[in-house]
Write a protein that holds these residues in place. Sequence first.
Motif, PDB file in Angstrom:
ATOM      1  N   LEU A  36      24.918  71.168 -50.053  1.00 29.12           N
ATOM      2  CA  LEU A  36      24.446  69.923 -49.433  1.00 29.12           C
ATOM      3  C   LEU A  36      22.963  70.040 -49.109  1.00 29.12           C
ATOM      4  CD1 LEU A  36      24.845  67.137 -48.066  1.00 29.12           C
ATOM      5  CD2 LEU A  36      25.502  68.407 -45.992  1.00 29.12           C
ATOM      6  N   GLN A  37      22.573  71.144 -48.510  1.00 31.06           N
ATOM      7  CA  GLN A  37      21.185  71.355 -48.118  1.00 31.06           C
ATOM      8  C   GLN A  37      20.269  71.414 -49.347  1.00 31.06           C
ATOM      9  OE1 GLN A  37      20.536  74.987 -45.883  1.00 31.06           O
ATOM     10  NE2 GLN A  37      19.019  73.973 -44.606  1.00 31.06           N
ATOM     11  N   SER A  38      20.669  72.121 -50.382  1.00 31.58           N
ATOM     12  CA  SER A  38      19.805  72.236 -51.564  1.00 31.58           C
ATOM     13  C   SER A  38      19.767  70.934 -52.367  1.00 31.58           C
ATOM     14  CB  SER A  38      20.225  73.416 -52.451  1.00 31.58           C
ATOM     15  OG  SER A  38      21.512  73.197 -52.976  1.00 31.58           O
ATOM     16  N   ALA A  39      20.826  70.121 -52.323  1.00 25.68           N
ATOM     17  CA  ALA A  39      20.841  68.835 -53.032  1.00 25.68           C
ATOM     18  C   ALA A  39      19.962  67.790 -52.344  1.00 25.68           C
ATOM     19  CB  ALA A  39      22.273  68.321 -53.145  1.00 25.68           C
ATOM     20  N   HIS A  40      19.636  68.028 -51.080  1.00 24.86           N
ATOM     21  CA  HIS A  40      18.841  67.067 -50.300  1.00 24.86           C
ATOM     22  C   HIS A  40      17.708  67.810 -49.572  1.00 24.86           C
ATOM     23  CE1 HIS A  40      21.796  63.939 -51.094  1.00 24.86           C
ATOM     24  NE2 HIS A  40      22.704  64.861 -50.883  1.00 24.86           N
ATOM     25  N   PRO A  41      16.748  68.370 -50.327  1.00 23.69           N
ATOM     26  CA  PRO A  41      15.719  69.219 -49.716  1.00 23.69           C
ATOM     27  C   PRO A  41      14.780  68.496 -48.754  1.00 23.69           C
ATOM     28  CG  PRO A  41      15.202  68.793 -52.018  1.00 23.69           C
ATOM     29  CD  PRO A  41      16.572  68.236 -51.763  1.00 23.69           C
ATOM     30  N   ARG A  42      14.692  67.168 -48.834  1.00 24.97           N
ATOM     31  CA  ARG A  42      13.786  66.433 -47.943  1.00 24.97           C
ATOM     32  C   ARG A  42      14.450  66.011 -46.634  1.00 24.97           C
ATOM     33  NH1 ARG A  42      11.695  64.525 -53.051  1.00 24.97           N
ATOM     34  NH2 ARG A  42       9.550  65.292 -53.224  1.00 24.97           N
ATOM     35  N   VAL A  43      15.731  66.280 -46.509  1.00 22.58           N
ATOM     36  CA  VAL A  43      16.437  65.930 -45.272  1.00 22.58           C
ATOM     37  C   VAL A  43      16.179  67.036 -44.248  1.00 22.58           C
ATOM     38  CG1 VAL A  43      18.694  65.497 -44.220  1.00 22.58           C
ATOM     39  CG2 VAL A  43      18.202  64.625 -46.520  1.00 22.58           C
ATOM     40  N   PRO A  44      15.721  66.671 -43.045  1.00 19.89           N
ATOM     41  CA  PRO A  44      15.402  67.698 -42.037  1.00 19.89           C
ATOM     42  C   PRO A  44      16.650  68.221 -41.306  1.00 19.89           C
ATOM     43  CG  PRO A  44      14.932  65.533 -41.148  1.00 19.89           C
ATOM     44  CD  PRO A  44      15.364  65.319 -42.576  1.00 19.89           C
ATOM     45  N   PHE A  45      17.537  68.852 -42.082  1.00 18.88           N
ATOM     46  CA  PHE A  45      18.722  69.449 -41.478  1.00 18.88           C
ATOM     47  C   PHE A  45      18.318  70.554 -40.515  1.00 18.88           C
ATOM     48  CE2 PHE A  45      20.632  68.203 -45.665  1.00 18.88           C
ATOM     49  CZ  PHE A  45      21.606  67.351 -45.178  1.00 18.88           C
ATOM     50  N   ASP A  46      19.020  70.654 -39.415  1.00 16.50           N
ATOM     51  CA  ASP A  46      18.904  71.809 -38.524  1.00 16.50           C
ATOM     52  C   ASP A  46      19.935  72.806 -39.032  1.00 16.50           C
ATOM     53  OD1 ASP A  46      19.115  73.725 -36.516  1.00 16.50           O
ATOM     54  OD2 ASP A  46      18.990  72.259 -34.895  1.00 16.50           O
ATOM     55  N   ASP A  47      19.472  73.937 -39.529  1.00 19.93           N
ATOM     56  CA  ASP A  47      20.383  74.926 -40.118  1.00 19.93           C
ATOM     57  C   ASP A  47      20.537  76.187 -39.267  1.00 19.93           C
ATOM     58  OD1 ASP A  47      17.941  76.138 -40.569  1.00 19.93           O
ATOM     59  OD2 ASP A  47      18.138  76.157 -42.760  1.00 19.93           O
ATOM     60  N   ARG A  48      20.126  76.109 -38.003  1.00 19.04           N
ATOM     61  CA  ARG A  48      20.219  77.293 -37.138  1.00 19.04           C
ATOM     62  C   ARG A  48      21.652  77.756 -36.924  1.00 19.04           C
ATOM     63  NH1 ARG A  48      16.859  75.147 -32.162  1.00 19.04           N
ATOM     64  NH2 ARG A  48      17.826  73.269 -32.962  1.00 19.04           N
ATOM     65  N   ALA A  49      22.640  76.885 -37.122  1.00 18.63           N
ATOM     66  CA  ALA A  49      24.038  77.259 -36.879  1.00 18.63           C
ATOM     67  C   ALA A  49      24.791  77.602 -38.173  1.00 18.63           C
ATOM     68  CB  ALA A  49      24.751  76.139 -36.135  1.00 18.63           C
ATOM     69  N   LEU A  50      24.072  77.788 -39.265  1.00 19.47           N
ATOM     70  CA  LEU A  50      24.753  78.144 -40.515  1.00 19.47           C
ATOM     71  C   LEU A  50      25.450  79.501 -40.434  1.00 19.47           C
ATOM     72  CD1 LEU A  50      22.507  76.970 -43.494  1.00 19.47           C
ATOM     73  CD2 LEU A  50      24.859  76.299 -42.979  1.00 19.47           C
ATOM     74  N   ALA A  51      24.943  80.394 -39.610  1.00 21.45           N
ATOM     75  CA  ALA A  51      25.523  81.733 -39.511  1.00 21.45           C
ATOM     76  C   ALA A  51      26.647  81.831 -38.486  1.00 21.45           C
ATOM     77  CB  ALA A  51      24.435  82.747 -39.191  1.00 21.45           C
ATOM     78  N   GLN A  52      26.858  80.781 -37.697  1.00 21.04           N
ATOM     79  CA  GLN A  52      27.922  80.842 -36.686  1.00 21.04           C
ATOM     80  C   GLN A  52      29.274  80.575 -37.333  1.00 21.04           C
ATOM     81  OE1 GLN A  52      26.842  77.764 -33.857  1.00 21.04           O
ATOM     82  NE2 GLN A  52      28.297  76.334 -34.717  1.00 21.04           N
ATOM     83  N   SER A  53      30.316  80.734 -36.561  1.00 20.89           N
ATOM     84  CA  SER A  53      31.663  80.454 -37.060  1.00 20.89           C
ATOM     85  C   SER A  53      32.295  79.372 -36.189  1.00 20.89           C
ATOM     86  CB  SER A  53      32.510  81.717 -37.024  1.00 20.89           C
ATOM     87  OG  SER A  53      33.789  81.455 -37.546  1.00 20.89           O
ATOM     88  N   PRO A  54      32.618  78.215 -36.744  1.00 22.42           N
ATOM     89  CA  PRO A  54      32.378  77.802 -38.114  1.00 22.42           C
ATOM     90  C   PRO A  54      30.922  77.416 -38.333  1.00 22.42           C
ATOM     91  CG  PRO A  54      33.450  76.025 -36.912  1.00 22.42           C
ATOM     92  CD  PRO A  54      33.356  77.190 -35.972  1.00 22.42           C
ATOM     93  N   PRO A  55      30.434  77.550 -39.581  1.00 14.73           N
ATOM     94  CA  PRO A  55      29.036  77.209 -39.861  1.00 14.73           C
ATOM     95  C   PRO A  55      28.807  75.707 -39.743  1.00 14.73           C
ATOM     96  CG  PRO A  55      30.200  77.732 -41.892  1.00 14.73           C
ATOM     97  CD  PRO A  55      31.145  78.019 -40.763  1.00 14.73           C
ATOM     98  N   GLU A  56      27.534  75.347 -39.510  1.00 13.80           N
ATOM     99  CA  GLU A  56      27.231  73.945 -39.264  1.00 13.80           C
ATOM    100  C   GLU A  56      25.804  73.618 -39.682  1.00 13.80           C
ATOM    101  OE1 GLU A  56      28.205  72.136 -35.275  1.00 13.80           O
ATOM    102  OE2 GLU A  56      26.023  72.265 -35.082  1.00 13.80           O
ATOM    103  N   LEU A  57      25.641  72.437 -40.243  1.00 12.90           N
ATOM    104  CA  LEU A  57      24.335  71.799 -40.416  1.00 12.90           C
ATOM    105  C   LEU A  57      24.350  70.582 -39.521  1.00 12.90           C
ATOM    106  CD1 LEU A  57      23.716  71.626 -44.293  1.00 12.90           C
ATOM    107  CD2 LEU A  57      22.443  72.992 -42.628  1.00 12.90           C
ATOM    108  N   SER A  58      23.204  70.185 -38.997  1.00 13.74           N
ATOM    109  CA  SER A  58      23.160  68.950 -38.220  1.00 13.74           C
ATOM    110  C   SER A  58      21.912  68.171 -38.591  1.00 13.74           C
ATOM    111  CB  SER A  58      23.224  69.232 -36.716  1.00 13.74           C
ATOM    112  OG  SER A  58      22.127  69.987 -36.297  1.00 13.74           O
ATOM    113  N   LEU A  59      22.003  66.870 -38.361  1.00 12.11           N
ATOM    114  CA  LEU A  59      20.903  65.958 -38.621  1.00 12.11           C
ATOM    115  C   LEU A  59      20.722  65.113 -37.376  1.00 12.11           C
ATOM    116  CD1 LEU A  59      18.834  64.606 -40.499  1.00 12.11           C
ATOM    117  CD2 LEU A  59      20.706  63.144 -41.336  1.00 12.11           C
ATOM    118  N   SER A  60      19.554  65.209 -36.774  1.00  9.58           N
ATOM    119  CA  SER A  60      19.262  64.462 -35.560  1.00  9.58           C
ATOM    120  C   SER A  60      18.900  63.021 -35.915  1.00  9.58           C
ATOM    121  CB  SER A  60      18.106  65.128 -34.819  1.00  9.58           C
ATOM    122  OG  SER A  60      17.814  64.423 -33.640  1.00  9.58           O
TER     123      SER A  60
END
Length: 179
Positions: free
Chosen positions: A118-142
């Motif tokens: 999802l992140q690589s398909a939409h490189p211009r979207v300012p996803f917050d990816d700080r929680a990708l390493a947590q369980s469960p992983p997460e992307l967020s969009l403000s």
Amino acid sequence: MPSITSLLGDTGRFFDALADGMARYGLPLDLGPMDHICYRAADKREYLDLRECLHAHGDNLMEGMIGGRPIMTFRLGAPLTSPFGPIDCLELAAPKPGKRHHPGLEHGEIVVPDLHRLQSAHPRVPFDDRALAQSPPELSLSLPPYQIKFHPRSLADTIAEEIALGLVLPVPAVYFRTP
């Protein structure tokens, strides 16, 4: 019994704001199902009042301590209608101690099979990816004052696994006795 919209507020406006925000970033609404939305209570009293009222609208899947405050998840008897499709679950979050937040409808979560794709398909979207390493992983969009979060599996499945593994932290009996 109060209606779900009288308890949560204008869900239509909330869903429209999320859909409009996704459109601004070129994200399609059919990335995956929006499996739940979250309502953040203004204080402990509102949390308790809503917790009581929401039992008339669904079944409690779990209540536990997450991030230092109680969160309860309901499987709704009648799914909410949205541009993202029917939404079966509602998360009710008590406020985090010492943190300011926007009370009311706060975020929706969409299940996508691969967060990195999802992140690589939409490189211009300012996803917050700080929680990708947590369980469960997460992307967020403000999308102030709201957010959309993306997870690889549904909240109901995550809860079932946490219950089966004994990972749910119970809400301490004294939690609601303090201001």
